[in-house]
Design a protein around this motif. Structure first.
Motif, PDB file in Angstrom:
ATOM      1  N   VAL A  79      17.703 -68.003 -71.043  1.00 25.55           N
ATOM      2  CA  VAL A  79      16.809 -66.618 -70.788  1.00 25.55           C
ATOM      3  C   VAL A  79      17.233 -65.497 -71.567  1.00 25.55           C
ATOM      4  O   VAL A  79      18.400 -65.176 -71.661  1.00 25.55           O
ATOM      5  N   LEU A  80      16.374 -64.826 -72.187  1.00 29.28           N
ATOM      6  CA  LEU A  80      16.911 -63.579 -73.294  1.00 29.28           C
ATOM      7  C   LEU A  80      16.394 -62.340 -72.572  1.00 29.28           C
ATOM      8  O   LEU A  80      15.517 -62.375 -71.914  1.00 29.28           O
ATOM      9  N   THR A  81      16.835 -61.160 -72.677  1.00 24.63           N
ATOM     10  CA  THR A  81      16.507 -59.936 -72.367  1.00 24.63           C
ATOM     11  C   THR A  81      15.457 -59.410 -73.427  1.00 24.63           C
ATOM     12  O   THR A  81      15.204 -60.067 -74.691  1.00 24.63           O
ATOM     13  N   ARG A  82      14.583 -58.483 -73.191  1.00 29.00           N
ATOM     14  CA  ARG A  82      13.525 -58.248 -74.096  1.00 29.00           C
ATOM     15  C   ARG A  82      14.117 -57.854 -75.361  1.00 29.00           C
ATOM     16  O   ARG A  82      13.561 -58.188 -76.549  1.00 29.00           O
ATOM     17  N   SER A  83      15.131 -56.857 -75.499  1.00 29.70           N
ATOM     18  CA  SER A  83      15.735 -56.593 -76.835  1.00 29.70           C
ATOM     19  C   SER A  83      16.234 -57.584 -77.433  1.00 29.70           C
ATOM     20  O   SER A  83      16.193 -57.794 -78.902  1.00 29.70           O
TER      21      SER A  83
ATOM     22  N   ALA B 249      15.154 -61.009 -77.452  1.00 33.79           N
ATOM     23  CA  ALA B 249      14.045 -61.673 -77.917  1.00 33.79           C
ATOM     24  C   ALA B 249      13.619 -60.976 -79.242  1.00 33.79           C
ATOM     25  O   ALA B 249      13.156 -61.749 -80.164  1.00 33.79           O
ATOM     26  N   ASP B 250      13.285 -59.553 -78.934  1.00 33.42           N
ATOM     27  CA  ASP B 250      12.837 -59.173 -80.225  1.00 33.42           C
ATOM     28  C   ASP B 250      13.741 -58.876 -81.419  1.00 33.42           C
ATOM     29  O   ASP B 250      12.998 -59.130 -82.742  1.00 33.42           O
ATOM     30  N   ARG B 251      14.749 -59.152 -81.099  1.00 32.28           N
ATOM     31  CA  ARG B 251      15.982 -58.958 -82.262  1.00 32.28           C
ATOM     32  C   ARG B 251      15.940 -60.347 -83.040  1.00 32.28           C
ATOM     33  O   ARG B 251      16.091 -60.524 -84.378  1.00 32.28           O
ATOM     34  N   TYR B 252      15.753 -61.651 -82.349  1.00 36.20           N
ATOM     35  CA  TYR B 252      15.695 -63.075 -82.845  1.00 36.20           C
ATOM     36  C   TYR B 252      14.293 -63.184 -83.382  1.00 36.20           C
ATOM     37  O   TYR B 252      14.300 -64.099 -84.286  1.00 36.20           O
ATOM     38  N   PHE B 253      13.382 -63.083 -82.721  1.00 31.96           N
ATOM     39  CA  PHE B 253      11.880 -63.568 -82.949  1.00 31.96           C
ATOM     40  C   PHE B 253      10.945 -62.130 -83.092  1.00 31.96           C
ATOM     41  O   PHE B 253       9.805 -62.658 -83.483  1.00 31.96           O
ATOM     42  N   GLY B 254      11.425 -61.213 -83.228  1.00 35.53           N
ATOM     43  CA  GLY B 254      10.274 -60.426 -83.552  1.00 35.53           C
ATOM     44  C   GLY B 254       9.549 -59.866 -82.449  1.00 35.53           C
ATOM     45  O   GLY B 254       8.973 -58.706 -82.498  1.00 35.53           O
ATOM     46  N   ASP B 255       9.211 -60.711 -81.503  1.00 39.53           N
ATOM     47  CA  ASP B 255       8.427 -60.306 -80.431  1.00 39.53           C
ATOM     48  C   ASP B 255       8.716 -60.966 -79.326  1.00 39.53           C
ATOM     49  O   ASP B 255       8.692 -62.141 -79.128  1.00 39.53           O
ATOM     50  N   ALA B 256       9.031 -60.334 -78.238  1.00 38.37           N
ATOM     51  CA  ALA B 256       9.409 -60.891 -76.988  1.00 38.37           C
ATOM     52  C   ALA B 256       8.235 -61.745 -76.169  1.00 38.37           C
ATOM     53  O   ALA B 256       8.634 -62.991 -75.748  1.00 38.37           O
TER      54      ALA B 256
ATOM     55  N   GLY C  47      12.697 -68.235 -70.730  1.00 41.36           N
ATOM     56  CA  GLY C  47      12.234 -66.929 -70.083  1.00 41.36           C
ATOM     57  C   GLY C  47      12.734 -65.585 -70.858  1.00 41.36           C
ATOM     58  O   GLY C  47      13.610 -65.849 -71.431  1.00 41.36           O
ATOM     59  N   VAL C  48      12.148 -64.657 -70.487  1.00 46.88           N
ATOM     60  CA  VAL C  48      12.285 -63.227 -71.300  1.00 46.88           C
ATOM     61  C   VAL C  48      12.311 -62.215 -70.028  1.00 46.88           C
ATOM     62  O   VAL C  48      11.368 -62.325 -69.271  1.00 46.88           O
ATOM     63  N   MET C  49      13.442 -61.427 -69.689  1.00 38.40           N
ATOM     64  CA  MET C  49      13.520 -60.608 -68.765  1.00 38.40           C
ATOM     65  C   MET C  49      13.575 -59.171 -69.426  1.00 38.40           C
ATOM     66  O   MET C  49      13.921 -58.864 -70.565  1.00 38.40           O
ATOM     67  N   GLU C  50      13.210 -58.251 -68.719  1.00 42.52           N
ATOM     68  CA  GLU C  50      13.616 -56.679 -68.971  1.00 42.52           C
ATOM     69  C   GLU C  50      15.244 -56.590 -69.268  1.00 42.52           C
ATOM     70  O   GLU C  50      16.094 -57.427 -68.695  1.00 42.52           O
ATOM     71  N   ASP C  51      15.656 -55.778 -70.157  1.00 39.94           N
ATOM     72  CA  ASP C  51      16.892 -55.603 -70.345  1.00 39.94           C
ATOM     73  C   ASP C  51      17.498 -55.139 -68.864  1.00 39.94           C
ATOM     74  O   ASP C  51      16.884 -54.345 -67.992  1.00 39.94           O
ATOM     75  N   PHE C  52      18.795 -55.586 -69.112  1.00 38.88           N
ATOM     76  CA  PHE C  52      19.493 -55.003 -67.586  1.00 38.88           C
ATOM     77  C   PHE C  52      19.251 -53.437 -67.484  1.00 38.88           C
ATOM     78  O   PHE C  52      19.820 -52.790 -68.311  1.00 38.88           O
ATOM     79  N   PRO C  53      19.098 -52.926 -66.388  1.00 33.36           N
ATOM     80  CA  PRO C  53      19.123 -51.631 -66.375  1.00 33.36           C
ATOM     81  C   PRO C  53      20.352 -50.819 -66.445  1.00 33.36           C
ATOM     82  O   PRO C  53      21.390 -51.523 -66.069  1.00 33.36           O
ATOM     83  N   SER C  54      20.476 -49.769 -66.600  1.00 38.07           N
ATOM     84  CA  SER C  54      21.710 -48.871 -66.922  1.00 38.07           C
ATOM     85  C   SER C  54      22.753 -48.883 -65.687  1.00 38.07           C
ATOM     86  O   SER C  54      23.858 -48.727 -65.607  1.00 38.07           O
ATOM     87  N   ASN C  55      21.785 -48.890 -64.340  1.00 36.98           N
ATOM     88  CA  ASN C  55      22.484 -48.967 -63.080  1.00 36.98           C
ATOM     89  C   ASN C  55      22.880 -50.222 -62.519  1.00 36.98           C
ATOM     90  O   ASN C  55      22.969 -50.635 -61.323  1.00 36.98           O
ATOM     91  N   SER C  56      23.039 -51.317 -63.176  1.00 31.77           N
ATOM     92  CA  SER C  56      23.541 -52.400 -62.872  1.00 31.77           C
ATOM     93  C   SER C  56      24.839 -52.925 -63.527  1.00 31.77           C
ATOM     94  O   SER C  56      25.277 -52.533 -64.611  1.00 31.77           O
ATOM     95  N   HIS C  57      25.672 -53.520 -62.403  1.00 32.73           N
ATOM     96  CA  HIS C  57      26.815 -53.776 -62.996  1.00 32.73           C
ATOM     97  C   HIS C  57      27.172 -54.993 -63.838  1.00 32.73           C
ATOM     98  O   HIS C  57      28.431 -55.440 -64.349  1.00 32.73           O
TER      99      HIS C  57
END
Length: 787
Positions: free
Chosen positions: A139-143, A145-152, A171-181
């Motif tokens: 599973v990749l984060t959105r950013s 996936a964009d970095r490796y494939f150009g489009d999530a 799967g592709v998930m949203e980037d981990f939020p800044s308030n997650s450990h």
């Protein structure tokens, strides 16, 4: 407000600066408090920490065995679900290849199939229950996936090579939020890992989370966990003289919890949030005090207004409402300006604080309610005391301008003292924090961290590493190279010294897996004995041959056993159930944060557990040296990128939290001084104008400008001196309290106090001098003609 433009301007600017500072700090605190509360049922999610106890000593770690969570799910009905996470970046980086060459990644973890059941992060594509259910899924984060494939959106189904093995993006998930450990770029299915296929009760390398069913009694659940532990681990641990416990920690407590435990992402000391909260309230208080001081000072100017209103039938309640509404209106204007200003400054404040903040949370129902409440409270507090004084005037005396302010002068003096006590106190705290930070950067750690770089070492490099070391040394770009399990900034591996051989003590000890070049590379001081060499066995070789493991101990370790350096040489000890012979004793050096005392340390050859290459480079131009090292690297391990870090930079990362505190203190102490001096400027201006005739008479009688300044300054400087004395007392308390968390702390110095008080006194002196000069320049003939 139009009539008294100077005082209105001072109050508006003072309240705006105070409110925008207050809101910025509130957003920071709110963000830190919100950690890990975005998951559904977060209050039922717990993380397990493991404690090892032996001979009265204990060690608490944040990881557990891989068998813990599947066993709990199978055998305890209270468990709704649970998940296991393995942060591979703790041990090594990972090579990822999308067909365009390897890239080295550090934010890589294995997670089991229940991960998205416990932590319901948003999946942009993929089924939460299936994306990690089979081996070799990713599973990749959105950013990412964009970095490796150009489009999530097009990443699912694509294949990435992870250390040469094919992994399918499921799967592709949203980037981990800044308030997650947690913060990762890749989540691989745990079934791809050997312990995912065959869970074991050792080693304890995995983060374990459990989500309990609603209504579960946590104490009862903890008792059931204890029984499971005894069932599977009790006998085995008893053989080695250990006891172990699994402790539950609410997931929302991880970020602000015990910072010595370590976490996926650095946490925050909860004391700092309390400190910042107090600073926010003090800044608002200083802004309010400005208003109160100026309003009470100019109250006598409004005598006739009050008297006339009362003579025309106005009641005290009506007058009270009028004056409070004035302060509330001013606070409203300041709040509107503050919100607008906040949008401009928040990106910069986010960079300073290291936290991604957004003011959007203020533009919703809850945020607007908070701001309205703030306006009403600040407006009431600012206007209440002046309103009580003004509305209480007797009409006849007010119209005759014979009203006396009673205790108003004393109130103003007390508030001035408080303002400058806060301002100077914050400056002192800032300098104390800065002194400690400077001390930590300059203190002798017992080893050389200058001119030493760290390069990631992967087990796949084992056949090339000796050649690489020889080539780098031959090129002259390296003066010494060592393989090691960790960088010396933070050595993590825990072992025990057991009774046996010449020693009968048992205690915890940190183990440092290295090769024979570590002492030379870090320039450790050998107090007795001889260094490790090529002929010495590694720990694995010695165990296979049933021979003694050559080991180097530090001073703290031999002190625990009651020996000195010379008599320790040649003695045997039981080091983690391996018979070891002490070959050398090195001087103590810091291998963890300065928050902790130097503990016992054992250094031994164990290249199989190495994770880094430590390379000491010669002084001079590092760019040319690094270019030469890169050439050697690419020739021998072309598949792995050349990514280096300087150890002194890694050391500085240990104190990012304290550094942020220092910067924030500097920022807001400066703001506090600014607001206080603005208030002082207004108050001095008012007093100077009130005493214009007195000053003119003094001038006619031969008084010099110096005499006039001394007349106006004497009272104010007395107040500033009182504030300085109180601030010194606060500084002594803060120094003692804050520095207690550091085992190695800066010694007392008067400079933080001198450098805090003198600039404030100088600034106050310039303010008083300027206003006195303006009044002194007035023509006495004009100011006295009405008398």
């Amino acid at each position: 407000m139009q009539k008294r433009k100077l005082y209105t301007g001072i109050n508006l600017i003072g309240l705006t600066v105070a409110i925008v500072s207050f809101l910025a700090i509130c957003l920071y605190i709110q963000h830190e408090w919100s950690y890990d509360k975005m998951y559904s049922g977060y209050e039922r999610i717990y993380k397990f920490n493991q404690e090892f106890v032996s001979e009265g000593e204990s060690q608490l770690v944040s990881s557990t065995p891989s068998s813990l969570i599947p066993t709990l799910i199978d055998e305890i009905p209270d468990v709704e679900t649970g998940t296991l996470l393995f942060d591979l970046s703790i041990f090594s980086s990972v090579l990822i290849d999308a067909g365009e060459g390897n890239q080295e990644e550090e934010s890589f973890a294995y997670a089991d199939e229940n991960f998205f059941k416990v932590f319901d992060f948003d999946l942009l594509s993929g089924n939460p229950s299936q994306v990690l259910s089979e081996p070799n899924l990713l599973v990749l984060t959105r950013s990412t996936a964009d970095r490796y494939f150009g489009d999530a959106g097009s990443a699912v189904g694509k294949v990435l090579k992870v250390e040469g093995m094919d992994f399918t993006v499921s799967g592709v998930m949203e980037d981990f939020p800044s308030n997650s450990h947690m913060v990762f770029d890749f989540l691989a299915s745990f079934k791809s890992h050997r312990h995912g296929k065959n869970p074991e009760w050792s080693p304890s390398n995995y983060y374990t989370y459990v989500k309990l069913k609603s209504g579960t009694n946590v104490v009862d659940f903890q008792d059931k966990v204890e029984k499971i532990k005894e069932k599977y681990l009790g006998k085995e641990l008893a053989q080695y003289g250990y006891r172990t416990f699994f402790h539950l920690q609410p997931v929302s407590d991880i970020h602000l919890g015990d910072q010595s435990l370590g976490s996926i992402k650095p946490g925050t000391d909860i004391r700092y949030l309390y400190i910042f909260g107090i600073v926010a309230l003090l800044l608002i208080a200083i802004g309010i005090i400005n208003y109160v001081n100026l309003a009470t000072a100019e109250a006598t100017e409004r005598n006739k207004e009050v008297g006339l209103r009362k003579a025309m039938g106005a009641g005290r309640g009506q007058l009270f409402g009028q004056f409070v509404s004035e302060s509330t209106l001013l606070t409203f204007a300041a709040s509107v300006l503050s919100v607008l200003l906040l949008y401009l400054i928040l990106p910069k404040f986010s960079a300073i604080s290291g936290v991604s903040l957004s003011a959007d949370s203020l533009i919703n129902l809850g945020g607007l309610g908070f701001i309205i409440g703030l306006i009403l409270i600040v407006g009431l507090l600012a206007g209440m005391y002046p309103a009580l004084i003004l509305s209480g005037m007797e009409p006849i005396k007010a119209l005759a301008n014979k009203t006396k302010m009673g205790g108003g002068a004393w109130v103003r003096k007390s508030l001035v003292v408080f303002q400058f006590f806060v301002s100077i106190g914050l400056l002192i705290a800032t300098f104390i924090v800065k002194n400690q930070l400077d001390h930590m950067q300059n203190v002798s750690l017992g080893y050389d961290r200058e001119q030493v770089i760290t390069l990631p070492y992967h087990y796949s490099m084992r056949n090339a590493v000796e050649t690489m070391k020889a080539e780098m040394l031959k090129s002259g770009a390296a003066s010494s190279i060592a393989l090691a399990g960790d960088i010396p900034v933070h050595i993590k591996a825990g072992y025990r010294i057991f009774p046996g051989g010449d020693n009968q003590r048992e205690f915890m000890i940190t183990g440092y897996s290295t090769d024979e070049d570590i002492v030379k590379t870090l320039n450790l001081t050998i107090l007795a004995g001889t260094d490790l060499n090529d002929n010495d066995f590694s720990r694995e070789e010695a165990n296979d041959k049933e021979d003694l493991v050559p080991i180097i101990l530090n001073e703290s370790a031999i002190r625990e056993m009651g020996w000195n350096a010379e008599e320790a040489i040649g003695k045997t000890v039981n080091f983690g159930h391996s018979d070891a012979r002490i070959k050398a004793v090195v001087g103590d050096f810091y291998f963890n944060s300065l928050h902790e005392n130097i503990g016992p340390l054992g250094i031994f050859k164990d290249q199989g557990n190495a994770n880094v290459l430590l390379v000491k480079i010669p002084p001079g131009n590092p760019a040319a040296t690094l270019a030469t090292l890169e050439e050697v690297w690419k020739k021998l391990v072309p598949e792995r990128p050349f990514n280096y870090k300087f150890i002194d930079q890694e050391y500085a990362q240990l104190y990012r939290s304290e550094e942020r505190v220092g910067v924030i203190f500097t920022l807001f102490s400066g703001i506090a001084v600014l607001i206080a001096c603005m208030g002082l400027f207004g108050l001095v201006s008012y007093v100077a104008l009130r005493r214009t005739r007195e000053i003119s008479i003094r001038k006619v009688h031969g008084a010099t400008q110096k005499d006039v300044i001394s007349v106006l300054a004497s009272d104010f400087f007395k107040l500033l001196l009182v504030a300085s004395v109180l601030a010194i007392g606060f500084g002594l308390w803060f120094s003692d309290t804050w520095l207690q968390s550091f085992a190695n702390r800066v010694s007392f110095s008067p400079w933080p106090y001198i450098l805090s008080i003198l600039p404030v006194l100088l600034l106050a002196g310039l303010t008083i001098g300027y206003r006195s000069w303006k009044v002194f320049r007035l023509n006495p003939a004009k100011t006295l003609k009405t008398d």
